[in-house]
Design an enzyme around this catalytic site. Sequence first.
Site, PDB file in Angstrom:
ATOM      1  NE  ARG A  35       4.387  -4.032   7.835  1.00  0.00           N
ATOM      2  CZ  ARG A  35       5.920  -3.929   7.925  1.00  0.00           C
ATOM      3  NH1 ARG A  35       6.605  -5.091   8.165  1.00  0.00           N
ATOM      4  NH2 ARG A  35       6.608  -2.781   7.408  1.00  0.00           N
ATOM      5  N   GLY A  36       3.779  -4.934   4.099  1.00  0.00           N
ATOM      6  CA  GLY A  36       5.071  -4.720   3.267  1.00  0.00           C
ATOM      7  C   GLY A  36       5.014  -5.196   1.869  1.00  0.00           C
ATOM      8  CB  ALA A  37       5.892  -3.252  -1.420  1.00  0.00           C
ATOM      9  NE  ARG A  67      -3.179  -3.801   2.431  1.00  0.00           N
ATOM     10  CZ  ARG A  67      -2.146  -4.033   3.210  1.00  0.00           C
ATOM     11  NH1 ARG A  67      -1.946  -5.150   3.811  1.00  0.00           N
ATOM     12  NH2 ARG A  67      -1.382  -3.101   3.283  1.00  0.00           N
ATOM     13  CD  GLN A 116       4.392   1.083  10.966  1.00  0.00           C
ATOM     14  OE1 GLN A 116       4.456   2.061  11.455  1.00  0.00           O
ATOM     15  NE2 GLN A 116       3.159   1.124   9.689  1.00  0.00           N
ATOM     16  CG  ASP A 167       5.540   2.787   1.028  1.00  0.00           C
ATOM     17  OD1 ASP A 167       6.106   3.407   2.179  1.00  0.00           O
ATOM     18  OD2 ASP A 167       4.658   1.953   1.135  1.00  0.00           O
ATOM     19  CG  ASN A 198       9.210   5.473   3.413  1.00  0.00           C
ATOM     20  OD1 ASN A 198       8.940   4.314   2.917  1.00  0.00           O
ATOM     21  ND2 ASN A 198      10.373   5.675   4.139  1.00  0.00           N
ATOM     22  CE  LYS A 199       4.369   3.411   7.323  1.00  0.00           C
ATOM     23  NZ  LYS A 199       3.206   3.198   6.604  1.00  0.00           N
TER      24      LYS A 199
END
Lengths: 360, 360
Positions: free
Chosen positions: A55-57, A98, A202, A243, A253-254
């Site tokens: 995961r992660g851009a 995705r 995370q 993000d 962001n998260k």
Amino acid sequence: MRVVIEGEVRDLRTIWREGQLVKLIDQRKLPHRLEIAVMRDHRETAQAIKDMVLRGAGAIGVAAAYGMAQAALEARHLPLKDFMAYMEEAAQRIRATRPTAVNLFHAVERCLRAAGEGGVEERVRRIVEEADRIAEEDLRASKLIGEYGAQLIPDGARILTHCNAGALAFIDYGTALSPIRYAHRMGKRIFVYVDETRPRCQGARLTAWELEMEGIPYAVIADNAAGYYMRRGEIDLVIVGADRIAANGDVANKIGTYERAVVAKENGIPFYVAAPKMTFDLKCPSGDEIEIEERSPEEVITAWGVDEEGNPTRVYIAKRGTPAKNPAFDVTPAKYITAFITERGILRPPYEESIRRAFG
Amino acid sequence: MRVVIEGEVRDLRTIWREGQLVKLIDQRKLPHRLEIAVMRDHRETAQAIKDMVLRGAGAIGVAAAYGMAQAALEARHLPLKDFMAYMEEAAQRIRATRPTAVNLFHAVERCLRAAGEGGVEERVRRIVEEADRIAEEDLRASKLIGEYGAQLIPDGARILTHCNAGALAFIDYGTALSPIRYAHRMGKRIFVYVDETRPRCQGARLTAWELEMEGIPYAVIADNAAGYYMRRGEIDLVIVGADRIAANGDVANKIGTYERAVVAKENGIPFYVAAPKMTFDLKCPSGDEIEIEERSPEEVITAWGVDEEGNPTRVYIAKRGTPAKNPAFDVTPAKYITAFITERGILRPPYEESIRRAFG
């Protein structure tokens, strides 16, 4: 990134290519087990993206690019027309994994465009080169963010971070964790407070693991405890990833990032956002235009982990069926952000200007 | 509090006395199962306090008082000297269960003092009456807090609360949840956002259960999401409880309270603290003097709940042995607090004055 496997120190990337094979760290098994998953063709790579093996851009973008390289190599003996049809089908398959990952679409487009004109062999070569270039660009951006960002970290600094904007979210180094790695490798004595980052944890799972592997002193804290340490003067700066960043410097962001930013400002603590070019969306004028994904309520009323015997287990922390709301991200207005750490250097307010100058 | 057992609505207290028996809701089983535990003598009641079968300042105080009443009834046939020795021993046993619970000490002292002079029979009667009085005082304070606090809740209000300052923390009604109960019973349409309240998740477990039983609409959220809803204008007010309030109005409460207060203020949202007299410590000049308990790091790297089959289970969300820090409380400076809701009415700033006037 530095990893220790049975006492032996190795330098691993989150994902890499070996000819037609794509190898990657299975992030679903972390931090309990370090396993390398091998994807033999582009279908397996697409499935890995879909199943969140990574995961992660940044990492997703590189996985998509490598998937396209695999598809090109798989189809290299086909006639041109069939080759192009095969590539289109592969692109479609990867795009479907995705549908909200912008990076994934960019990577697929770049590889398709790179194919260019000429014979199959030539096109295969150009697609593979483009995929490798995407990976190298990701790596280079992370490294530059680390070099620039490390200048903002004084010796002895106690740093707060949220979620995982680490090597695991890119192909190596990360964004928020890259300056931390660089500062540590330069010999600065630092300490990292790691927000556990509910509901998916995370921070407790991935960031803690990366810091452990790197030998950087740290402690996981409940998200609730970050403000406590800020008010006591035990946190000197905050670094998080992003993000999506709007043209005016508002940051998605998260979930939880916004609260940390407000409390940091209230206590006079610098709040830095580390992110590469691809995260800046100049077409998005402000954070008000960013739609926030609402994820499953199940994530909030459960917790994932391993039981006493090490078996993967999920527990219900609330009664089953308890109503819950689960926004995945929040928006932090630009006024709370001290500076952006990017591969083009440190961007300071006013952000409309500094962001346009760097990436416009 | 209103509870629903197999479709039947009942009105239960957290703890009550039936002659020599003490009955209480086993909070360790909640929210997954509602079980009434029966304590046959003061030893069992002391053990229940120690094992956290119940928690919360008010509930612990009442349990201690009832334990003393049980001891008096147990010893009622002994000669005076032996009776007093038995009571001293019982007091010692109860005090040793939770050495930091101020309420517990107060309750034990009050019962011992109430014994007074005269024969055993007379002393027994006075101790039992004093224990019942402590319980009634707790109940009355919670009800008055509800009546006063409900005036601060407009029709249609969306309310945030943190941790569990509910009926379960007292003998009924609670503090933060009492105004919410009253507003609901008055027919006001309200909605409650419940912080899950890591690491022990009292919000997701206990507050959610109380609201569910009461039929009040609510949703559990990750602690990280509270700021998100505040910034979007989806929270109209915040009500929390308190563990200790200094003479200047600084509040020690469950970790995470401070962050919520800062972000509420930043967004112009009223932040109320509901607490009875016993929580105000006029001898403590400010929050700086309040020592914060550091609990086991295991709480942060694990989560408790039930597995898919309903069996109580603990999972490690981080790798076993991961370093963690776990402050149990934080201090919210008085400047972030809009008002205190007490059994003596609503206290407004300046708090040095209004607190002294109410409780000095």
